[in-house]
Design a protein around this motif. Structure first.
Motif, PDB file in Angstrom:
ATOM      1  N   VAL A 181       0.955  -1.431   0.045  1.00 32.22           N
ATOM      2  CA  VAL A 181       0.069   0.405  -0.262  1.00 32.22           C
ATOM      3  C   VAL A 181       0.756   0.901  -0.174  1.00 32.22           C
ATOM      4  CG1 VAL A 181      -2.425  -1.040   1.429  1.00 32.22           C
ATOM      5  CG2 VAL A 181      -0.062   0.331   2.722  1.00 32.22           C
ATOM      6  N   ALA A 182       1.937   1.081   0.097  1.00 32.55           N
ATOM      7  CA  ALA A 182       2.803   1.792   0.139  1.00 32.55           C
ATOM      8  C   ALA A 182       3.941   1.970  -0.697  1.00 32.55           C
ATOM      9  CB  ALA A 182       3.783   2.267   1.722  1.00 32.55           C
ATOM     10  N   HIS A 183       5.015   3.116  -1.845  1.00 28.92           N
ATOM     11  CA  HIS A 183       5.837   2.598  -1.913  1.00 28.92           C
ATOM     12  C   HIS A 183       6.818   4.013  -1.904  1.00 28.92           C
ATOM     13  CE1 HIS A 183       8.596   2.859  -6.456  1.00 28.92           C
ATOM     14  NE2 HIS A 183       9.155   2.376  -5.416  1.00 28.92           N
ATOM     15  N   GLN A 184       8.160   4.276  -1.194  1.00 27.42           N
ATOM     16  CA  GLN A 184       9.000   4.980  -0.336  1.00 27.42           C
ATOM     17  C   GLN A 184       9.759   5.496  -1.804  1.00 27.42           C
ATOM     18  OE1 GLN A 184      12.292   5.428   2.921  1.00 27.42           O
ATOM     19  NE2 GLN A 184      10.203   4.982   3.751  1.00 27.42           N
ATOM     20  N   ALA A 185       9.804   7.089  -2.135  1.00 29.42           N
ATOM     21  CA  ALA A 185      10.457   6.508  -3.458  1.00 29.42           C
ATOM     22  C   ALA A 185      10.724   8.217  -2.705  1.00 29.42           C
ATOM     23  CB  ALA A 185       9.701   6.608  -4.686  1.00 29.42           C
ATOM     24  N   TYR A 186      11.903   8.191  -4.024  1.00 31.45           N
ATOM     25  CA  TYR A 186      13.188   9.907  -4.224  1.00 31.45           C
ATOM     26  C   TYR A 186      12.300  10.230  -5.053  1.00 31.45           C
ATOM     27  CZ  TYR A 186      16.260  13.520  -5.766  1.00 31.45           C
ATOM     28  OH  TYR A 186      17.110  14.106  -5.484  1.00 31.45           O
ATOM     29  N   TYR A 187      11.849  11.780  -4.343  1.00 33.00           N
ATOM     30  CA  TYR A 187      11.234  12.498  -5.417  1.00 33.00           C
ATOM     31  C   TYR A 187      11.268  14.086  -4.715  1.00 33.00           C
ATOM     32  CZ  TYR A 187       6.928  14.995  -7.479  1.00 33.00           C
ATOM     33  OH  TYR A 187       6.000  15.596  -8.632  1.00 33.00           O
ATOM     34  N   SER A 188      11.324  14.742  -5.054  1.00 37.87           N
ATOM     35  CA  SER A 188      12.184  16.368  -5.057  1.00 37.87           C
ATOM     36  C   SER A 188      11.930  17.621  -6.528  1.00 37.87           C
ATOM     37  CB  SER A 188      13.143  16.468  -3.869  1.00 37.87           C
ATOM     38  OG  SER A 188      14.138  16.610  -5.580  1.00 37.87           O
ATOM     39  N   LEU A 189      11.750  18.852  -6.209  1.00 37.50           N
ATOM     40  CA  LEU A 189      11.691  19.463  -6.687  1.00 37.50           C
ATOM     41  C   LEU A 189      12.862  19.184  -8.057  1.00 37.50           C
ATOM     42  CD1 LEU A 189      10.772  22.807  -5.760  1.00 37.50           C
ATOM     43  CD2 LEU A 189       9.835  21.983  -7.291  1.00 37.50           C
ATOM     44  N   ILE A 190      13.963  18.781  -8.049  1.00 41.23           N
ATOM     45  CA  ILE A 190      14.956  18.867  -8.391  1.00 41.23           C
ATOM     46  C   ILE A 190      15.646  17.220  -9.018  1.00 41.23           C
ATOM     47  CG2 ILE A 190      16.454  20.479  -8.012  1.00 41.23           C
ATOM     48  CD1 ILE A 190      17.935  19.066  -5.923  1.00 41.23           C
ATOM     49  N   GLY A 191      14.173  16.321  -8.377  1.00 43.14           N
ATOM     50  CA  GLY A 191      14.295  14.943  -8.879  1.00 43.14           C
ATOM     51  C   GLY A 191      12.907  14.133  -9.228  1.00 43.14           C
ATOM     52  N   ARG A 192      12.166  15.150  -9.868  1.00 42.32           N
ATOM     53  CA  ARG A 192      10.580  14.486 -11.033  1.00 42.32           C
ATOM     54  C   ARG A 192      11.408  13.441 -11.368  1.00 42.32           C
ATOM     55  NH1 ARG A 192       8.206  20.396 -12.326  1.00 42.32           N
ATOM     56  NH2 ARG A 192       6.328  18.869 -12.091  1.00 42.32           N
ATOM     57  N   SER A 193      11.200  12.502 -11.769  1.00 35.86           N
ATOM     58  CA  SER A 193      11.687  11.108 -12.355  1.00 35.86           C
ATOM     59  C   SER A 193      10.515  10.668 -11.832  1.00 35.86           C
ATOM     60  CB  SER A 193      13.243  10.637 -13.307  1.00 35.86           C
ATOM     61  OG  SER A 193      13.520  10.069 -11.713  1.00 35.86           O
ATOM     62  N   PHE A 194      10.447  10.643 -10.818  1.00 35.28           N
ATOM     63  CA  PHE A 194       9.190   9.964 -10.020  1.00 35.28           C
ATOM     64  C   PHE A 194       7.664   9.702 -10.647  1.00 35.28           C
ATOM     65  CE2 PHE A 194       5.700   9.758  -7.222  1.00 35.28           C
ATOM     66  CZ  PHE A 194       5.328   8.472  -6.177  1.00 35.28           C
ATOM     67  N   ALA A 315       2.448  26.236 -10.533  1.00 34.38           N
ATOM     68  CA  ALA A 315       3.209  26.057 -11.080  1.00 34.38           C
ATOM     69  C   ALA A 315       4.692  26.946 -12.050  1.00 34.38           C
ATOM     70  CB  ALA A 315       2.105  27.430 -12.308  1.00 34.38           C
ATOM     71  N   GLN A 316       4.867  27.599 -11.234  1.00 34.41           N
ATOM     72  CA  GLN A 316       6.392  28.578 -11.459  1.00 34.41           C
ATOM     73  C   GLN A 316       7.768  27.695 -10.847  1.00 34.41           C
ATOM     74  OE1 GLN A 316       6.406  32.130  -8.927  1.00 34.41           O
ATOM     75  NE2 GLN A 316       8.675  32.613  -9.582  1.00 34.41           N
ATOM     76  N   LEU A 317       6.656  26.682 -10.016  1.00 37.48           N
ATOM     77  CA  LEU A 317       8.199  26.048  -8.788  1.00 37.48           C
ATOM     78  C   LEU A 317       7.810  24.454 -10.628  1.00 37.48           C
ATOM     79  CD1 LEU A 317       7.801  25.787  -5.355  1.00 37.48           C
ATOM     80  CD2 LEU A 317       9.229  26.354  -7.075  1.00 37.48           C
ATOM     81  N   ASP A 318       6.865  23.918 -11.015  1.00 38.02           N
ATOM     82  CA  ASP A 318       6.747  23.556 -11.645  1.00 38.02           C
ATOM     83  C   ASP A 318       7.143  23.485 -13.045  1.00 38.02           C
ATOM     84  OD1 ASP A 318       4.957  21.832 -10.360  1.00 38.02           O
ATOM     85  OD2 ASP A 318       3.676  22.213 -12.057  1.00 38.02           O
ATOM     86  N   ALA A 319       7.271  25.492 -13.521  1.00 39.67           N
ATOM     87  CA  ALA A 319       8.378  25.236 -14.315  1.00 39.67           C
ATOM     88  C   ALA A 319       9.978  25.793 -14.470  1.00 39.67           C
ATOM     89  CB  ALA A 319       8.009  26.781 -14.853  1.00 39.67           C
ATOM     90  N   ALA A 320       9.961  25.513 -12.945  1.00 35.20           N
ATOM     91  CA  ALA A 320      11.270  25.785 -13.163  1.00 35.20           C
ATOM     92  C   ALA A 320      12.160  24.538 -12.805  1.00 35.20           C
ATOM     93  CB  ALA A 320      11.778  26.815 -12.102  1.00 35.20           C
ATOM     94  N   SER A 321      11.568  23.711 -12.491  1.00 37.56           N
ATOM     95  CA  SER A 321      12.132  22.546 -12.404  1.00 37.56           C
ATOM     96  C   SER A 321      11.910  21.630 -13.079  1.00 37.56           C
ATOM     97  CB  SER A 321      11.463  21.946 -10.478  1.00 37.56           C
ATOM     98  OG  SER A 321      10.271  21.541 -10.923  1.00 37.56           O
ATOM     99  N   ALA A 322      10.956  21.844 -14.913  1.00 37.23           N
ATOM    100  CA  ALA A 322      11.442  20.767 -15.532  1.00 37.23           C
ATOM    101  C   ALA A 322      12.192  21.056 -16.306  1.00 37.23           C
ATOM    102  CB  ALA A 322      10.037  21.419 -16.834  1.00 37.23           C
TER     103      ALA A 322
END
Length: 345
Positions: A181-194, A315-322
Protein backbone atom coordinates in the motif's frame (compact mmCIF):
# COMPACT_ATOMS: atom_id res chain seq x y z
CA UNK A 1 -0.94 17.87 11.58
CA UNK A 2 -2.99 16.73 8.62
CA UNK A 3 -3.65 12.97 8.54
CA UNK A 4 -3.78 11.28 5.13
CA UNK A 5 -4.78 7.81 3.99
CA UNK A 6 -1.82 5.65 3.00
CA UNK A 7 -2.76 4.81 -0.56
CA UNK A 8 -6.05 2.97 -0.90
CA UNK A 9 -5.84 1.53 2.60
CA UNK A 10 -7.78 2.58 5.67
CA UNK A 11 -4.54 3.50 7.46
CA UNK A 12 -3.99 7.19 8.19
CA UNK A 13 -0.51 8.68 8.46
CA UNK A 14 0.65 12.24 9.19
CA UNK A 15 1.55 14.46 6.23
CA UNK A 16 5.10 14.57 7.60
CA UNK A 17 7.15 11.64 8.95
CA UNK A 18 10.43 11.93 10.83
CA UNK A 19 13.25 9.92 9.30
CA UNK A 20 15.78 8.41 11.68
CA UNK A 21 18.77 8.28 9.36
CA UNK A 22 20.29 10.93 11.65
CA UNK A 23 20.10 8.59 14.66
CA UNK A 24 23.38 6.88 15.54
CA UNK A 25 25.88 8.30 13.06
CA UNK A 26 27.70 5.00 12.55
CA UNK A 27 29.88 4.83 9.42
CA UNK A 28 30.96 7.56 7.00
CA UNK A 29 27.58 7.93 5.26
CA UNK A 30 25.46 8.21 8.40
CA UNK A 31 28.04 10.26 10.27
CA UNK A 32 27.55 12.88 7.54
CA UNK A 33 23.78 12.75 8.13
CA UNK A 34 23.92 13.20 11.90
CA UNK A 35 24.61 11.38 15.15
CA UNK A 36 21.67 11.72 17.54
CA UNK A 37 22.01 9.70 20.74
CA UNK A 38 19.06 8.42 22.78
CA UNK A 39 18.63 11.63 24.78
CA UNK A 40 18.58 13.80 21.67
CA UNK A 41 16.29 11.35 19.85
CA UNK A 42 13.81 11.48 22.76
CA UNK A 43 13.76 15.26 22.51
CA UNK A 44 13.14 15.10 18.76
CA UNK A 45 10.28 12.64 19.29
CA UNK A 46 8.81 14.96 21.93
CA UNK A 47 8.83 17.89 19.49
CA UNK A 48 7.23 15.77 16.77
CA UNK A 49 4.44 14.48 18.98
CA UNK A 50 3.69 17.99 20.21
CA UNK A 51 3.27 19.01 16.56
CA UNK A 52 1.03 16.04 15.73
CA UNK A 53 3.74 14.15 13.82
CA UNK A 54 3.55 10.61 15.16
CA UNK A 55 5.21 8.50 12.43
CA UNK A 56 8.92 7.59 12.49
CA UNK A 57 10.76 5.88 9.66
CA UNK A 58 13.87 3.75 10.04
CA UNK A 59 15.72 0.80 8.47
CA UNK A 60 18.09 -1.92 9.60
CA UNK A 61 20.68 -0.41 7.25
CA UNK A 62 20.72 2.92 9.09
CA UNK A 63 23.93 2.87 11.15
CA UNK A 64 23.92 -0.93 11.12
CA UNK A 65 20.69 -1.20 13.13
CA UNK A 66 21.71 1.43 15.67
CA UNK A 67 19.06 3.88 14.43
CA UNK A 68 16.32 1.33 15.15
CA UNK A 69 17.75 0.71 18.62
CA UNK A 70 17.83 4.42 19.42
CA UNK A 71 14.30 4.93 18.07
CA UNK A 72 13.08 2.01 20.19
CA UNK A 73 14.53 3.57 23.32
CA UNK A 74 13.24 7.03 22.40
CA UNK A 75 9.64 5.81 22.16
CA UNK A 76 9.80 3.44 25.14
CA UNK A 77 6.66 3.74 27.25
CA UNK A 78 4.66 5.44 24.50
CA UNK A 79 4.45 2.83 21.75
CA UNK A 80 0.68 3.34 21.58
CA UNK A 81 1.21 6.99 20.61
CA UNK A 82 3.49 6.41 17.62
CA UNK A 83 3.57 4.73 14.23
CA UNK A 84 6.74 2.93 13.20
CA UNK A 85 7.86 2.23 9.66
CA UNK A 86 11.09 0.42 8.92
CA UNK A 87 12.81 -1.33 6.04
CA UNK A 88 15.09 -4.26 5.18
CA UNK A 89 16.66 -6.20 2.26
CA UNK A 90 20.09 -4.52 2.14
CA UNK A 91 23.00 -6.63 3.36
CA UNK A 92 22.96 -7.09 7.13
CA UNK A 93 25.77 -9.51 7.93
CA UNK A 94 28.48 -11.41 6.09
CA UNK A 95 26.60 -14.64 5.38
CA UNK A 96 25.37 -15.72 1.97
CA UNK A 97 21.74 -15.34 3.12
CA UNK A 98 22.17 -12.02 4.95
CA UNK A 99 20.78 -9.98 2.08
CA UNK A 100 17.70 -9.77 -0.13
CA UNK A 101 14.04 -10.70 0.14
CA UNK A 102 14.21 -14.45 0.71
CA UNK A 103 12.09 -16.07 3.41
CA UNK A 104 15.30 -16.72 5.36
CA UNK A 105 16.55 -13.15 5.31
CA UNK A 106 13.19 -11.46 5.78
CA UNK A 107 12.47 -13.62 8.81
CA UNK A 108 15.82 -12.69 10.32
CA UNK A 109 15.36 -9.02 9.40
CA UNK A 110 11.83 -8.61 10.74
CA UNK A 111 12.48 -10.47 13.99
CA UNK A 112 15.68 -8.46 14.43
CA UNK A 113 13.90 -5.16 13.81
CA UNK A 114 11.19 -6.02 16.33
CA UNK A 115 13.86 -6.73 18.94
CA UNK A 116 15.85 -3.56 18.24
CA UNK A 117 12.71 -1.40 18.22
CA UNK A 118 11.43 -2.99 21.42
CA UNK A 119 7.99 -3.71 19.98
CA UNK A 120 5.93 -6.72 18.97
CA UNK A 121 4.59 -5.22 15.73
CA UNK A 122 5.62 -2.85 12.94
CA UNK A 123 3.00 -0.50 11.53
CA UNK A 124 4.55 -0.30 8.05
CA UNK A 125 7.27 -2.66 6.85
CA UNK A 126 8.90 -1.92 3.50
CA UNK A 127 11.32 -3.77 1.28
CA UNK A 128 14.24 -1.37 0.95
CA UNK A 129 14.96 -2.46 -2.63
CA UNK A 130 13.91 -5.05 -5.20
CA UNK A 131 15.52 -8.49 -5.10
CA UNK A 132 15.58 -9.95 -8.60
CA UNK A 133 17.15 -13.23 -7.42
CA UNK A 134 14.29 -14.27 -5.13
CA UNK A 135 10.93 -15.34 -6.60
CA UNK A 136 8.32 -12.68 -5.95
CA UNK A 137 5.97 -15.42 -4.71
CA UNK A 138 8.45 -16.39 -1.97
CA UNK A 139 8.79 -12.79 -0.81
CA UNK A 140 5.07 -12.03 -0.80
CA UNK A 141 4.09 -15.30 0.89
CA UNK A 142 6.62 -14.59 3.64
CA UNK A 143 5.36 -11.06 4.20
CA UNK A 144 1.74 -12.24 4.18
CA UNK A 145 2.63 -14.73 6.93
CA UNK A 146 4.00 -11.91 9.07
CA UNK A 147 0.86 -9.84 8.51
CA UNK A 148 -1.36 -12.77 9.48
CA UNK A 149 0.81 -13.35 12.56
CA UNK A 150 0.19 -9.74 13.64
CA UNK A 151 3.86 -8.73 13.46
CA UNK A 152 3.28 -6.35 10.53
CA UNK A 153 0.21 -4.15 9.99
CA UNK A 154 0.86 -2.81 6.46
CA UNK A 155 3.31 -3.56 3.67
CA UNK A 156 5.26 -1.32 1.34
CA UNK A 157 8.32 -1.16 -0.86
CA UNK A 158 11.06 1.32 -1.61
CA UNK A 159 13.05 2.19 -4.73
CA UNK A 160 11.12 -0.19 -7.01
CA UNK A 161 10.81 0.22 -10.76
CA UNK A 162 7.31 0.37 -12.18
CA UNK A 163 7.34 -3.24 -13.35
CA UNK A 164 8.75 -4.45 -10.01
CA UNK A 165 5.80 -2.95 -8.19
CA UNK A 166 3.13 -3.83 -10.75
CA UNK A 167 4.20 -7.47 -10.99
CA UNK A 168 4.23 -7.75 -7.20
CA UNK A 169 0.73 -6.28 -6.96
CA UNK A 170 -0.52 -8.68 -9.62
CA UNK A 171 0.93 -11.71 -7.80
CA UNK A 172 -0.53 -10.69 -4.45
CA UNK A 173 -3.96 -10.15 -6.04
CA UNK A 174 -3.80 -13.53 -7.77
CA UNK A 175 -2.85 -15.36 -4.57
CA UNK A 176 -5.04 -13.37 -2.19
CA UNK A 177 -2.02 -12.15 -0.20
CA UNK A 178 -1.56 -8.81 1.56
CA UNK A 179 -0.67 -6.17 -1.02
CA UNK A 180 1.73 -3.25 -0.95
CA UNK A 181 0.00 0.00 0.00
CA UNK A 182 3.08 2.25 0.06
CA UNK A 183 6.08 3.04 -2.09
CA UNK A 184 8.90 4.94 -0.39
CA UNK A 185 10.51 6.78 -3.29
CA UNK A 186 12.95 9.58 -4.05
CA UNK A 187 11.03 12.67 -5.19
CA UNK A 188 11.88 16.36 -5.00
CA UNK A 189 11.84 19.58 -6.99
CA UNK A 190 15.21 18.53 -8.42
CA UNK A 191 14.28 14.87 -8.81
CA UNK A 192 11.00 14.60 -10.70
CA UNK A 193 11.48 11.40 -12.71
CA UNK A 194 9.19 9.71 -10.17
CA UNK A 195 6.33 11.42 -12.02
CA UNK A 196 6.97 9.62 -15.32
CA UNK A 197 5.96 6.04 -14.44
CA UNK A 198 5.67 5.57 -10.69
CA UNK A 199 3.17 8.33 -9.96
CA UNK A 200 0.58 7.16 -12.52
CA UNK A 201 1.04 3.61 -11.23
CA UNK A 202 0.55 4.77 -7.64
CA UNK A 203 -2.70 6.53 -8.49
CA UNK A 204 -4.02 3.67 -10.61
CA UNK A 205 -3.21 0.99 -8.04
CA UNK A 206 -3.88 2.93 -4.84
CA UNK A 207 -0.29 2.92 -3.57
CA UNK A 208 0.61 5.85 -1.32
CA UNK A 209 3.89 7.61 -1.94
CA UNK A 210 6.21 7.98 1.04
CA UNK A 211 8.76 10.56 -0.11
CA UNK A 212 12.40 10.24 0.89
CA UNK A 213 15.04 12.98 0.51
CA UNK A 214 12.45 15.67 -0.29
CA UNK A 215 15.14 18.37 -0.24
CA UNK A 216 17.14 16.76 -3.02
CA UNK A 217 19.84 15.16 -0.90
CA UNK A 218 20.40 18.37 1.07
CA UNK A 219 20.58 20.64 -1.99
CA UNK A 220 17.33 22.52 -1.29
CA UNK A 221 18.08 23.62 2.26
CA UNK A 222 18.52 27.24 1.19
CA UNK A 223 22.24 27.14 1.86
CA UNK A 224 23.31 26.34 -1.71
CA UNK A 225 23.18 29.24 -4.15
CA UNK A 226 24.86 30.43 -7.30
CA UNK A 227 28.40 31.71 -6.69
CA UNK A 228 28.50 30.68 -3.04
CA UNK A 229 30.65 27.93 -1.44
CA UNK A 230 29.03 24.99 0.33
CA UNK A 231 28.19 25.64 3.99
CA UNK A 232 30.84 24.48 6.43
CA UNK A 233 28.53 21.78 7.79
CA UNK A 234 26.97 19.85 4.92
CA UNK A 235 26.57 16.21 3.97
CA UNK A 236 27.64 17.23 0.45
CA UNK A 237 31.23 17.54 1.68
CA UNK A 238 31.34 13.79 2.35
CA UNK A 239 32.51 11.42 -0.41
CA UNK A 240 30.22 8.59 0.77
CA UNK A 241 27.20 10.88 0.79
CA UNK A 242 28.00 12.30 -2.64
CA UNK A 243 28.31 8.82 -4.14
CA UNK A 244 24.99 7.75 -2.64
CA UNK A 245 23.10 10.85 -3.75
CA UNK A 246 21.82 11.44 -7.29
CA UNK A 247 24.08 13.50 -9.58
CA UNK A 248 22.50 16.85 -10.47
CA UNK A 249 23.72 19.63 -12.74
CA UNK A 250 24.65 22.77 -10.78
CA UNK A 251 22.84 25.15 -13.15
CA UNK A 252 19.63 23.16 -12.74
CA UNK A 253 19.89 23.44 -8.94
CA UNK A 254 20.49 27.19 -9.15
CA UNK A 255 17.47 27.67 -11.44
CA UNK A 256 15.20 25.85 -8.99
CA UNK A 257 16.66 27.65 -5.96
CA UNK A 258 16.15 31.01 -7.68
CA UNK A 259 12.44 30.21 -8.01
CA UNK A 260 12.29 28.97 -4.42
CA UNK A 261 13.93 32.17 -3.20
CA UNK A 262 11.36 34.27 -5.02
CA UNK A 263 8.41 32.34 -3.60
CA UNK A 264 9.95 32.23 -0.12
CA UNK A 265 10.07 36.03 -0.19
CA UNK A 266 6.42 36.19 -1.30
CA UNK A 267 5.17 33.79 1.37
CA UNK A 268 7.46 34.65 4.26
CA UNK A 269 8.44 30.99 4.44
CA UNK A 270 11.89 29.41 4.18
CA UNK A 271 13.26 27.70 1.07
CA UNK A 272 12.93 24.20 2.60
CA UNK A 273 9.38 24.91 3.73
CA UNK A 274 8.39 25.95 0.21
CA UNK A 275 10.06 22.88 -1.31
CA UNK A 276 8.30 20.56 1.15
CA UNK A 277 4.94 22.26 0.68
CA UNK A 278 5.21 21.78 -3.09
CA UNK A 279 5.63 18.03 -2.51
CA UNK A 280 2.68 17.87 -0.14
CA UNK A 281 0.44 19.08 -2.97
CA UNK A 282 1.62 16.47 -5.49
CA UNK A 283 -0.64 13.61 -6.61
CA UNK A 284 -0.22 10.26 -4.79
CA UNK A 285 1.88 11.70 -1.90
CA UNK A 286 0.71 10.35 1.45
CA UNK A 287 3.60 11.51 3.65
CA UNK A 288 6.94 13.25 3.27
CA UNK A 289 9.89 12.09 5.33
CA UNK A 290 11.80 14.95 6.92
CA UNK A 291 15.16 14.68 8.63
CA UNK A 292 16.91 16.97 11.09
CA UNK A 293 20.22 17.08 12.93
CA UNK A 294 19.03 19.78 15.31
CA UNK A 295 15.86 20.93 17.04
CA UNK A 296 15.99 24.14 15.00
CA UNK A 297 16.02 22.19 11.73
CA UNK A 298 13.12 20.06 12.93
CA UNK A 299 11.02 23.10 13.86
CA UNK A 300 11.80 24.62 10.46
CA UNK A 301 10.67 21.50 8.59
CA UNK A 302 7.50 21.24 10.66
CA UNK A 303 6.65 24.72 9.38
CA UNK A 304 5.99 23.23 5.93
CA UNK A 305 2.43 22.28 6.94
CA UNK A 306 -0.65 24.32 7.84
CA UNK A 307 -0.58 26.45 4.68
CA UNK A 308 -0.48 25.97 0.91
CA UNK A 309 1.28 27.48 -2.06
CA UNK A 310 -1.02 29.14 -4.56
CA UNK A 311 -1.71 27.50 -7.91
CA UNK A 312 0.43 30.19 -9.55
CA UNK A 313 3.36 29.49 -7.22
CA UNK A 314 3.09 25.76 -7.84
CA UNK A 315 3.11 26.41 -11.59
CA UNK A 316 6.19 28.61 -11.23
CA UNK A 317 8.06 25.84 -9.40
CA UNK A 318 6.86 23.27 -11.92
CA UNK A 319 8.31 25.35 -14.74
CA UNK A 320 11.62 26.02 -13.00
CA UNK A 321 12.16 22.33 -12.23
CA UNK A 322 10.96 20.88 -15.56
CA UNK A 323 13.43 18.62 -17.39
CA UNK A 324 13.37 16.81 -20.75
CA UNK A 325 11.49 13.53 -20.59
CA UNK A 326 12.84 10.15 -21.68
CA UNK A 327 10.97 7.92 -24.16
CA UNK A 328 8.12 6.94 -24.11
CA UNK A 329 7.11 9.71 -21.73
CA UNK A 330 7.89 12.66 -24.02
CA UNK A 331 5.80 10.98 -26.73
CA UNK A 332 2.90 10.32 -24.37
CA UNK A 333 2.79 13.97 -23.29
CA UNK A 334 1.82 14.86 -26.86
CA UNK A 335 -1.54 13.14 -26.37
CA UNK A 336 -2.87 14.56 -23.13
CA UNK A 337 -6.47 14.29 -24.36
CA UNK A 338 -6.35 10.53 -23.74
CA UNK A 339 -3.27 10.32 -21.50
CA UNK A 340 -3.47 13.31 -19.12
CA UNK A 341 -0.91 14.10 -16.45
CA UNK A 342 -1.96 12.69 -13.05
CA UNK A 343 -4.02 14.92 -10.80
CA UNK A 344 -4.69 14.51 -7.10
CA UNK A 345 -7.60 12.26 -6.25
Amino acid sequence: MEQRFLGRSGFRVPALTLGTGTFGGKGDLFKAWGGSDVAHAKRMVDICLDAGLNMFDSADGYSGGLAEEILGQAIAGRRDKVLISTKATFRFGEGANDVGSSRWHLTQAIDGALQRLGTDYIDLFQLHAFDAKTPIEETLATLDDFVRAGKIRYLGVSNFSGWHLMKSLAVSEKQGWSRYVAHQAYYSLIGRSFEWELMPLALDQGVGTVVWSPLGWGRLTGKIRRGQPLPEVSRLHGEASNKAGPPIDDEYIYRVVDALDEIAAETGKSVPQVALNWLLQRPSVSTVIIGARTEEQLHQNLGAVGWNLTAEQVAQLDAASATPLAYPYFHQRNFTERNPFPVAL
